[in-house]
Design a protein around this motif. Structure first.
Motif, PDB file in Angstrom:
ATOM      1  N   GLN A   1       7.974 -24.431 -40.450  1.00 27.60           N
ATOM      2  CA  GLN A   1       6.980 -23.370 -40.621  1.00 27.60           C
ATOM      3  C   GLN A   1       5.859 -23.830 -41.541  1.00 27.60           C
ATOM      4  OE1 GLN A   1       8.763 -19.580 -41.729  1.00 27.60           O
ATOM      5  NE2 GLN A   1      10.621 -20.094 -40.596  1.00 27.60           N
TER       6      GLN A   1
ATOM      7  N   GLN B   1       1.694 -24.646 -40.629  1.00 29.22           N
ATOM      8  CA  GLN B   1       0.541 -24.147 -41.385  1.00 29.22           C
ATOM      9  C   GLN B   1      -0.347 -25.291 -41.866  1.00 29.22           C
ATOM     10  OE1 GLN B   1      -0.353 -20.930 -41.559  1.00 29.22           O
ATOM     11  NE2 GLN B   1       1.422 -20.673 -40.178  1.00 29.22           N
TER      12      GLN B   1
ATOM     13  N   GLY C   1      -7.597 -16.825 -36.980  1.00 31.30           N
ATOM     14  CA  GLY C   1      -7.514 -15.452 -37.472  1.00 31.30           C
ATOM     15  C   GLY C   1      -8.838 -14.874 -37.923  1.00 31.30           C
TER      16      GLY C   1
ATOM     17  N   GLU D   1      -1.209 -14.667 -36.838  1.00 27.68           N
ATOM     18  CA  GLU D   1      -0.047 -15.423 -37.313  1.00 27.68           C
ATOM     19  C   GLU D   1       1.220 -15.013 -36.566  1.00 27.68           C
ATOM     20  OE1 GLU D   1       0.155 -17.940 -39.170  1.00 27.68           O
ATOM     21  OE2 GLU D   1      -1.821 -18.044 -40.116  1.00 27.68           O
TER      22      GLU D   1
ATOM     23  N   THR E   1       3.681 -17.367 -34.100  1.00 21.12           N
ATOM     24  CA  THR E   1       5.118 -17.474 -34.341  1.00 21.12           C
ATOM     25  C   THR E   1       5.915 -17.059 -33.106  1.00 21.12           C
ATOM     26  OG1 THR E   1       4.848 -17.061 -36.710  1.00 21.12           O
ATOM     27  CG2 THR E   1       7.032 -16.659 -35.779  1.00 21.12           C
TER      28      THR E   1
END
Length: 529
Positions: free
Chosen positions: A65, A69, A84, A193, A197
């Motif tokens: 994870q 990022q 985003g 986000e 995921t």
């Protein structure tokens, strides 16, 4: 066994290896093309090692994870957009990439990062609401079926009757899809986000989908190898009239004939070309409308084939006349094409005759397709279409995948006749002796899968309407009944009533040249001390 973070997530540019077992076929190809300087949208790979950890735990490891990022931040700097962001967001695709070729068997989600707020801003900023909302529709449609696992028919029904070719129609389709997702799943559409995921998890999970398992069983592929996931900056085939998406082969995958072939669809994204739902164009049309773009693509195709020393299957996008390559792999081909390609590559000096012989195994020779002789008379002919996978076969007509599997389980040969096919029809495609579709062409899902299994296929025969009880189909205006004997000729592009005579196609000069080389090599081996 522990796995280092560098083995879980790998950037295209920073990759120290292009190992297919780790990066998957798609990731390996993207890393190689990046090194070659071929125009590839930047991105990163969640490796098969990461996929196996995800499969065991049901979620991404914490270190993966964090690595996602970090790689996303690198991508933002490279593209100059922020994931985003409301005004000019970085959007990404999330795609599968198994170490072995499994065309159409796993999931893809495009335009990840768009939201109801950012799509309105994108429409205003670009002055092109049709582009913005068609991009959002691709995301919502893929998210609904692949991530939230809503039935495709339900998703199609949500936008039934709404225009896809205007800005207002595209906006209405997005509103309908968004409402369907939230009503059927009981949760709101996630922020960027959360989209990323969920999309990564869905693509990893698609390795264990019913269709993927069926394909692996048929092909003898090990279930344990898993898949990688590719996250890549979006390029937009729907951006303008000088944009589009396409699939190309460096040689004809049905016959093996030299020269690039493929299909191109203007103002399109992703699966639009291979779905068979839209009327795409040949590469020749691209040469007429965008000659410089076509020349750029032709040069890339030639370079990729010489690098691979084999026929390549290439997925590309054109954005405002610029070519971007999204995938390359050694292409699936019919057994007849396999023989011709191997022989031609040896003649051209790209591979040795010994390598040409090595590339053709006994199973491929046993599957050399048959051909229909003679052609049907006018009364027997049902329809003509596009010859999409070579050979001929006879069988009983069926109109859905489940019926095809049931008939085949009883030991009966069947011909699957569908308006178009999708990956959900995999069990029926495996069970069938031949495939016929109303829409689509040689690059459609049905044709690609049929060639990989040496099934004759005829696509684009015209409107196919199936009765409510599933017992009758109208094929280009002619009725066909379930269980009726049908012959399909994938060499000449027709289907006809009755079981016409099939003959072995063993007069192929390339086949005889291959046998001569094999005999000579066998004699040489025997002479060695």
């Amino acid at each position: 066994m522990s796995t280092s973070t560098s083995e879980l997530v790998v950037g295209f540019r920073a990759a120290e290896t292009s190992d297919r077992a780790l990066l998957g076929g798609k990731g390996s190809g993207l890393v190689d093309m990046t090194r070659l300087g071929i125009p590839v949208p930047p991105g990163f790979v969640l490796t098969t090692a990461c996929g196996l950890r995800h499969r065991e735990a049901g979620s991404l490891p914490t270190e993966a994870q964090a690595a996602v990022q970090a790689h996303l931040a690198v991508l933002e700097r490279e593209i100059g957009r922020r994931f985003g962001d409301l005004d000019d967001p970085l959007l990404v695709s999330v795609r599968s990439g198994a170490p072995v070729s499994m065309p159409g068997m796993m999931d893809t989600i495009l335009n990840v990062g768009l939201t109801p707020d950012s799509v309105a801003r994108l429409a205003s900023a670009t002055g092109d609401a049709r582009f913005a909302y068609s991009s959002f529709e691709h995301l919502l449609s893929g998210f609904a079926t692949s991530v939230r696992e809503l039935p495709p028919d339900l998703v199609d029904d949500a936008v039934e009757g709404l225009d896809r070719d205007t800005a207002e129609g595209a906006r209405q389709r997005c509103t309908a899809l968004l409402a369907t997702i939230e009503a059927e799943t009981g949760s709101r559409f996630p922020a960027p986000e959360g989209q990323l995921t969920e999309a990564i998890a869905a693509v990893f999970a698609s390795w264990d989908s019913r269709r993927a398992r069926a394909y692996r069983r048929h092909k003898g592929i090990d279930d344990s190898i898993g898949t990688a996931v590719v996250v890549q900056a979006m390029v937009y085939g729907n951006r303008s009239d000088t944009s589009g998406s396409g699939v190309a082969f460096t040689r004809d995958p049905a016959s093996g004939a030299p020269g690039a072939c493929g299909e191109y669809l203007p103002r399109a994204q992703g699966e639009d070309v291979v779905s068979g739902r839209f009327e795409s164009r040949g590469l020749g049309a691209l040469a007429v409308t965008l000659p410089r773009t076509h020349a750029e693509l032709a040069a890339v195709l030639d370079r990729l084939e010489r690098h691979a020393t084999d026929m390549c299957d290439v997925e590309f996008t054109v954005e405002s006349e610029k070519v971007w390559i999204l995938q390359t792999r050694v292409g699936q081909r019919s057994s007849r094409a396999a023989v011709r390609i191997a022989v031609d590559l040896a003649r051209e000096g790209i591979i040795s005759t010994a390598e040409a012989v090595r590339r053709i195994d006994e199973r491929a020779l046993a599957r050399l397709p048959r051909t229909a002789d003679p052609a049907p008379d006018r009364d027997a002919l049902i329809a003509r279409g596009i010859a999409s996978s070579c050979g001929a076969a006879t069988g009983l007509a069926v109109f859905d995948a489940d019926a095809a599997a049931e008939y085949a389980a009883q030991g009966r040969r069947v011909v699957l006749i569908r308006p178009t096919t999708s990956p959900s029809d995999m069990s029926g495609l495996i069970a069938s002796a031949a495939v016929v579709t109303g829409r689509g062409g040689p690059m459609s899902h049905a044709a690609v899968v049929a060639r990989g299994m040496d099934r004759p296929a005829v696509c684009g025969v015209g409107p196919i309407e199936i009765s409510a009880d599933g017992r009758t189909a109208t094929v280009d205006g002619r009725s066909v009944h379930v269980g009726e004997a049908i012959t399909v000729d994938g060499d000449n592009g027709w289907l006809a009533r009755g079981e016409l005579e099939l003959v072995d196609a063993e007069d192929d000069p390339d086949y005889h040249r291959y046998l001569q080389w094999r005999h000579e090599l066998h004699d040489t081996d025997e002479e060695q001390p």
